[in-house]
Structure formats: C-alpha cells, structure tokens
Enzyme design. Sequence first.
Site, short mmCIF file in Angstrom:
data_model
loop_
_atom_site.label_atom_id
_atom_site.label_comp_id
_atom_site.label_asym_id
_atom_site.label_seq_id
_atom_site.Cartn_x
_atom_site.Cartn_y
_atom_site.Cartn_z
N CYS A 73 0.82 -1.21 0.00
CA CYS A 73 0.00 0.00 0.00
C CYS A 73 0.86 1.27 0.00
O CYS A 73 0.34 2.36 -0.14
CB CYS A 73 -0.90 0.01 1.23
SG CYS A 73 0.04 -0.11 2.74
N ASP A 96 2.42 2.42 2.58
CA ASP A 96 2.39 3.09 3.88
C ASP A 96 3.70 2.90 4.64
O ASP A 96 4.41 1.91 4.44
CB ASP A 96 1.23 2.55 4.72
CG ASP A 96 -0.11 3.01 4.17
OD1 ASP A 96 -0.09 3.95 3.35
OD2 ASP A 96 -1.14 2.45 4.53
N CYS A 123 -2.68 3.59 7.20
CA CYS A 123 -4.14 3.53 7.27
C CYS A 123 -4.59 3.41 8.72
O CYS A 123 -3.78 3.27 9.63
CB CYS A 123 -4.63 2.35 6.46
SG CYS A 123 -4.24 0.79 7.26
N CYS A 164 -1.46 -4.82 7.48
CA CYS A 164 -1.20 -3.53 8.13
C CYS A 164 -0.55 -3.74 9.51
O CYS A 164 0.29 -2.95 9.92
CB CYS A 164 -2.48 -2.74 8.31
SG CYS A 164 -3.51 -2.70 6.84
#
Length: 145
Positions: free
Chosen positions: A33, A35, A59, A103
């Site tokens: 992603c 991130d 996120c 995540c």
Amino acid sequence: MYSEKVMDHFNNPRNVGEIENASGVGTVGNAKCGDIMRMYLDINDDGIIQDVKFKTFGCGAAVATSSMATELVKGKTVQQALEVTNKAVMEALDGLPPVKVHCSLLAEEAIHAALWDYAQKNHITIEGLEQPVSDIGEKEPEEEY
Ligand code: FES
C-alpha cells in the site's frame, strides 16, 4: 467491520510522536500500500523499554495496531518486546478484518527495526532478532490478503 478496541486505538492512538535521541529508531514500509511506519524506543541500561513512540503515514488499521503495539512493549524487556508479534497485537485488539492483516505487520517490523538499530548502536546481539528488511513487502512475496 472493526472491533471497538480497534476503533478506540484509531480514534485515540497512544504514544504518537517521536523521541529525541532515542535508543533505537526503525522505519519500515509496506509495499502493498506504500504506507510507512517509524518507531522510536527509549531503552534504559537494564534493557527495559521505558518509552516508545510512533509516527505513521498509514491507514487506520496501521494506526490502531501500532498504538496497541506500543502499549504492549512499554515497560517490557527487549526480549519480551520481541514476542509482541502482529498476531499478539491483533488478539489484543479483538481481531482485524483479513484484508487488513498486512497492516499489523508494519508495527511488528518497525519494532524489530528499532530494536536492531538499538543493538547496532550498542554493539550487542539480541537473541532471536533478525536483520529487518526495509520494506516488508519483500519479506512475504507469496502471501496474499
Ligand atoms: Fe497500508 Fe494498512 S493499508 S498499512
């Protein structure tokens, strides 16, 4: 979709910020992603994590898992901190949706990277700690969420 604990840590993340002259700093990215997570550890002479802070361009699930991870490693020894896996963090949060599991790896990897930095700076070896990869997407190319 998210547990109450996830929402709580997302809305009120604990230990956000940075530590000046930290004992160890680790930054990792997630290729899936893009991130990024940075973790700061303040470790005393007895090897106890006195303080921990994090910053992220991540996120909501990354914020919540990192917040919980910082709570779990604070006051712990370096060895105990190594046992704070993404699974342990997810359990403490009453679970994450499967699509968000990756995540939670950001927090675990950022802690490992910060511990590695601490070990390098102090010329010590932390048993069980492997050199972290800078991009956790490289670590598990076959895993799909
Ligand atoms: Fe990137 Fe969650 S979507 S860390």
